[in-house]
Design a protein around this motif. Structure first.
Motif, PDB file in Angstrom:
ATOM      1  N   ASN A   1       2.218  -3.451   5.505  1.00  0.00           N
ATOM      2  CA  ASN A   1       2.280  -2.512   6.623  1.00  0.00           C
ATOM      3  C   ASN A   1       1.453  -3.065   7.787  1.00  0.00           C
ATOM      4  O   ASN A   1       0.246  -3.266   7.651  1.00  0.00           O
ATOM      5  CB  ASN A   1       1.756  -1.140   6.189  1.00  0.00           C
ATOM      6  CG  ASN A   1       1.828  -0.123   7.300  1.00  0.00           C
ATOM      7  OD1 ASN A   1       1.019  -0.147   8.211  1.00  0.00           O
ATOM      8  ND2 ASN A   1       2.792   0.775   7.204  1.00  0.00           N
TER       9      ASN A   1
ATOM     10  N   THR B   1       0.873  -1.164   0.000  1.00  0.00           N
ATOM     11  CA  THR B   1       0.000   0.000   0.000  1.00  0.00           C
ATOM     12  C   THR B   1       0.913   1.216   0.000  1.00  0.00           C
ATOM     13  O   THR B   1       2.049   1.144   0.459  1.00  0.00           O
ATOM     14  CB  THR B   1      -0.914  -0.001   1.231  1.00  0.00           C
ATOM     15  OG1 THR B   1      -0.121  -0.157   2.408  1.00  0.00           O
ATOM     16  CG2 THR B   1      -1.938  -1.118   1.167  1.00  0.00           C
TER      17      THR B   1
ATOM     18  N   ASN C   1      -1.059   4.480   4.006  1.00  0.00           N
ATOM     19  CA  ASN C   1      -0.731   3.999   5.350  1.00  0.00           C
ATOM     20  C   ASN C   1      -0.792   5.135   6.374  1.00  0.00           C
ATOM     21  O   ASN C   1      -1.281   4.946   7.490  1.00  0.00           O
ATOM     22  CB  ASN C   1       0.649   3.344   5.360  1.00  0.00           C
ATOM     23  CG  ASN C   1       0.668   2.057   4.559  1.00  0.00           C
ATOM     24  OD1 ASN C   1      -0.331   1.367   4.423  1.00  0.00           O
ATOM     25  ND2 ASN C   1       1.810   1.736   3.990  1.00  0.00           N
TER      26      ASN C   1
ATOM     27  N   THR D   1      -1.740  -0.952   8.840  1.00  0.00           N
ATOM     28  CA  THR D   1      -2.778  -1.029   7.806  1.00  0.00           C
ATOM     29  C   THR D   1      -3.430  -2.401   7.825  1.00  0.00           C
ATOM     30  O   THR D   1      -4.653  -2.526   7.729  1.00  0.00           O
ATOM     31  CB  THR D   1      -2.189  -0.709   6.420  1.00  0.00           C
ATOM     32  OG1 THR D   1      -1.624   0.605   6.457  1.00  0.00           O
ATOM     33  CG2 THR D   1      -3.234  -0.777   5.331  1.00  0.00           C
TER      34      THR D   1
END
Length: 120
Positions: free
Chosen positions: A92, A3, A8, A95
Motif C-alpha cells: 500500500n 498489510t 491501511n 502505508t
C-alpha cells in the motif's frame, strides 16, 4: 508485504498533528533537534516549515499529508524493518510512505548521521 485494509485505513485517517509531537519528543529525547526533524521531513516530502505548520494547523490526515507531498525520488532507498514490516515490501503506497517517515525518524533518534539518513 501485505498489510490489512483496516491497518491501511487506520494510517490514512490518523492526523499528522497527533503524530508530530510524538515524533518530535522521540528525537529530542535522544538529543536531536526540531530542526533536524524538519530537515528529514522536508527531504522526504518537499514541505518547508510554513507548509508543515499549515498541515499541522489544518489537522491534515496522513492521506492528505502524503497526497500533497512531493516524495523524494530517493525514498525507495529507505529499507529495513519498522513496526514489524520491511518498508520496501509494503504494497500500500500510503502505508509505505508513512513507514518511510517512521524509519527516517527512528534513524535520526538512533544518532545516525544526517547524510546517511537523507540517503546522500
Amino acid at each position: 508485504m501485505e498489510t490489512s485494509d483496516t491497518h491501511n485505513q487506520r494510517i490514512a485517517k490518523m492526523t499528522f498533528s497527533s503524530v508530530y509531537p510524538l515524533l518530535l519528543a522521540k528525537v529530542e529525547k535522544k538529543g536531536r533537534t526540531k530542526e533536524e526533524l524538519h530537515q528529514v521531513i522536508k527531504w522526504l516530502t518537499g514541505f518547508d516549515d510554513k507548509k508543515l505548520q499549515q498541515l499541522i494547523d489544518e489537522k491534515a490526515t496522513y492521506e492528505t499529508f502524503f497526497r500533497q507531498a512531493s516524495l523524494n525520488p530517493n525514498a525507495h532507498l529507505i529499507t529495513g524493518v519498522i513496526c514489524g514490516y520491511r518498508v520496501e515490501e509494503i504494497k500500500n503506497p500510503l502505508t509505505q510512505q508513512a513507514r518511510y517517515l517512521d524509519k527516517l525518524v527512528d534513524e535520526l533518534a538512533k544518532g545516525r548521521k544526517m547524510e546517511k539518513i537523507l540517503r546522500g
